[in-house]
Design a protein around this motif. Sequence first.
Motif, PDB file in Angstrom:
ATOM      1  N   LEU A 171      -6.421 -13.052  -3.478  1.00  0.00           N
ATOM      2  CA  LEU A 171      -5.578 -11.939  -3.940  1.00  0.00           C
ATOM      3  C   LEU A 171      -5.645 -10.764  -2.955  1.00  0.00           C
ATOM      4  CD1 LEU A 171      -3.862 -10.580  -6.168  1.00  0.00           C
ATOM      5  CD2 LEU A 171      -5.978  -9.920  -7.293  1.00  0.00           C
ATOM      6  N   ALA A 172      -6.849 -10.444  -2.517  1.00  0.00           N
ATOM      7  CA  ALA A 172      -7.010  -9.323  -1.578  1.00  0.00           C
ATOM      8  C   ALA A 172      -6.314  -9.618  -0.248  1.00  0.00           C
ATOM      9  CB  ALA A 172      -8.497  -9.029  -1.364  1.00  0.00           C
ATOM     10  N   ARG A 173      -6.433 -10.868   0.195  1.00  0.00           N
ATOM     11  CA  ARG A 173      -5.728 -11.264   1.420  1.00  0.00           C
ATOM     12  C   ARG A 173      -4.216 -11.091   1.252  1.00  0.00           C
ATOM     13  NH1 ARG A 173      -9.056 -11.046   5.042  1.00  0.00           N
ATOM     14  NH2 ARG A 173     -10.044 -12.848   5.993  1.00  0.00           N
ATOM     15  N   SER A 174      -3.725 -11.451   0.093  1.00  0.00           N
ATOM     16  CA  SER A 174      -2.298 -11.293  -0.184  1.00  0.00           C
ATOM     17  C   SER A 174      -1.897  -9.830  -0.024  1.00  0.00           C
ATOM     18  CB  SER A 174      -1.990 -11.791  -1.594  1.00  0.00           C
ATOM     19  OG  SER A 174      -0.687 -11.407  -1.951  1.00  0.00           O
ATOM     20  N   LEU A 175      -2.742  -8.936  -0.533  1.00  0.00           N
ATOM     21  CA  LEU A 175      -2.432  -7.500  -0.434  1.00  0.00           C
ATOM     22  C   LEU A 175      -2.440  -7.036   1.016  1.00  0.00           C
ATOM     23  CD1 LEU A 175      -4.371  -6.101  -3.535  1.00  0.00           C
ATOM     24  CD2 LEU A 175      -1.983  -6.837  -3.353  1.00  0.00           C
ATOM     25  N   GLN A 176      -3.355  -7.586   1.814  1.00  0.00           N
ATOM     26  CA  GLN A 176      -3.346  -7.240   3.249  1.00  0.00           C
ATOM     27  C   GLN A 176      -2.009  -7.624   3.873  1.00  0.00           C
ATOM     28  OE1 GLN A 176      -6.800  -9.346   4.758  1.00  0.00           O
ATOM     29  NE2 GLN A 176      -7.980  -7.434   4.912  1.00  0.00           N
ATOM     30  N   TYR A 177      -1.536  -8.801   3.524  1.00  0.00           N
ATOM     31  CA  TYR A 177      -0.283  -9.275   4.120  1.00  0.00           C
ATOM     32  C   TYR A 177       0.906  -8.427   3.687  1.00  0.00           C
ATOM     33  CZ  TYR A 177      -1.835 -13.187   6.839  1.00  0.00           C
ATOM     34  OH  TYR A 177      -2.390 -13.942   7.825  1.00  0.00           O
ATOM     35  N   ILE A 178       0.976  -8.145   2.390  1.00  0.00           N
ATOM     36  CA  ILE A 178       2.162  -7.421   1.919  1.00  0.00           C
ATOM     37  C   ILE A 178       2.124  -5.974   2.408  1.00  0.00           C
ATOM     38  CG2 ILE A 178       1.499  -6.512  -0.392  1.00  0.00           C
ATOM     39  CD1 ILE A 178       4.717  -8.411   0.527  1.00  0.00           C
ATOM     40  N   VAL A 216       3.813 -15.488   2.964  1.00  0.00           N
ATOM     41  CA  VAL A 216       2.377 -15.774   2.818  1.00  0.00           C
ATOM     42  C   VAL A 216       1.820 -15.004   1.622  1.00  0.00           C
ATOM     43  CG1 VAL A 216       0.109 -15.396   3.899  1.00  0.00           C
ATOM     44  CG2 VAL A 216       1.977 -16.410   5.222  1.00  0.00           C
ATOM     45  N   ALA A 217       2.196 -13.741   1.517  1.00  0.00           N
ATOM     46  CA  ALA A 217       1.692 -12.918   0.399  1.00  0.00           C
ATOM     47  C   ALA A 217       2.031 -13.545  -0.941  1.00  0.00           C
ATOM     48  CB  ALA A 217       2.268 -11.503   0.493  1.00  0.00           C
ATOM     49  N   GLU A 232       7.580   0.676   0.277  1.00  0.00           N
ATOM     50  CA  GLU A 232       6.917   0.917  -0.999  1.00  0.00           C
ATOM     51  C   GLU A 232       7.526   0.088  -2.122  1.00  0.00           C
ATOM     52  OE1 GLU A 232       6.499   5.056  -2.309  1.00  0.00           O
ATOM     53  OE2 GLU A 232       5.868   4.194  -4.230  1.00  0.00           O
ATOM     54  N   GLY A 233       8.837  -0.088  -2.075  1.00  0.00           N
ATOM     55  CA  GLY A 233       9.517  -0.876  -3.096  1.00  0.00           C
ATOM     56  C   GLY A 233       8.961  -2.287  -3.174  1.00  0.00           C
ATOM     57  N   LEU A 234       8.642  -2.821  -2.020  1.00  0.00           N
ATOM     58  CA  LEU A 234       8.095  -4.172  -1.924  1.00  0.00           C
ATOM     59  C   LEU A 234       6.717  -4.235  -2.589  1.00  0.00           C
ATOM     60  CD1 LEU A 234       9.241  -6.658  -0.382  1.00  0.00           C
ATOM     61  CD2 LEU A 234       7.676  -6.086   1.459  1.00  0.00           C
TER      62      LEU A 234
END
Length: 321
Positions: free
Chosen positions: A116-123, A71-72, A129-131
């Motif tokens: 974009l912010a939603r993507s950051l919530q998901y990831i 999803v991210a 941290e590497g991800l």
Amino acid sequence: LKLKNLYSDFRPDIELIEKELEKSLESDSPILREASMHLLHAGGKRIRPVFVLLSAKFGNFDLSLVAKAAVALELIHMASLVHDDVIDDSDMRRGMPTVKAQWNNKVAMYTGDFILARSLQYISSIEDEGLHQALADTMIEIVKGEFIQIEDQFNLDQGIRDYFRRIKRKTALLIASSCEMGAIAAGAEQKVVWRLKRFGYFVGMSFQIVDDILDFTATEKELGKPAGSDLTNGNITLPILYLKDDQVAGPLIIKALNGSISDNEMKTLLQYIRSSDSLKKAKKISDLYLQKALLEVENLPEIPAKNHLKQIALFIGKRKF
Ligand code: 2DE
Ligand code: MG
Ligand code: MG
Ligand code: MG
Ligand code: MG
């Protein structure tokens, strides 16, 4: 050859990711919800989530975790498109009005920020941290690519290297990251992570070259925008680089770039490009990248996902949309 059939072996996983994508764009702000759902429902091949999913099969597969990464990645892609259509002043995407056309530029900028912010919530729900670094690094490279593109736009004084540098950043890196991050999220072996990343990079290069060929060969209906739009928008793609010094095409290309080309001349130019060997030459380069991608696949561990990756890569070379 249908994408749907290619996905049939892992249909339940894809459906879960699709549901999660729907959920991810929920908001108590009706305009954010509607504008972002608008793009989600306009379709798309979901190539990035599929690569996340298949790459994760090479580690300890945990669907709930993998779906978050998938999803991210799709959300980052979507956010970049919503912003891109503002920058490029594009009114149509995937056969539908863009967010900036249906609403306006301000709504599109904020919608892109929201996605974009939603993507950051998901990831960030995956503790690795590497991800997080991998995603951030890729985003920075994509933005750098956009600046390079400003310099290259409408500029015929450029070579094939400039073109490769652009498509690497605009397309290949995010597809490479999808493969890399799927594998990282599943804790795959480092060597496998690297191999999948290289696979994604080569597939991404091949994919964008095909995309740029289709801009000349596909119909307006298939493209969701007029054929030849890349050129009129100043996006100098591989076939054009092969033809810019051509006696017939050269002058018409210049006219198309400075906006003085008539509808008839544009038709002539498109016909000429289609019957020239520039498209075949571009396709050959795309196929070379595809071969490199397939070579990486060959060296992956023998699991069913291996054949799925191979089939999708082959599809990309043959696709008509
Ligand atoms: C598509 O390229 C767009 C690629 C990336 C755009 C990135 C932006 C930076 P095209 P077409 C705008 C923002 C990045 C974020 C939010 C991660 O050549 O429009 O414009 O035909 O292709 O799809
Ligand atoms: Mg753009
Ligand atoms: Mg664009
Ligand atoms: Mg395109
Ligand atoms: Mg595109």
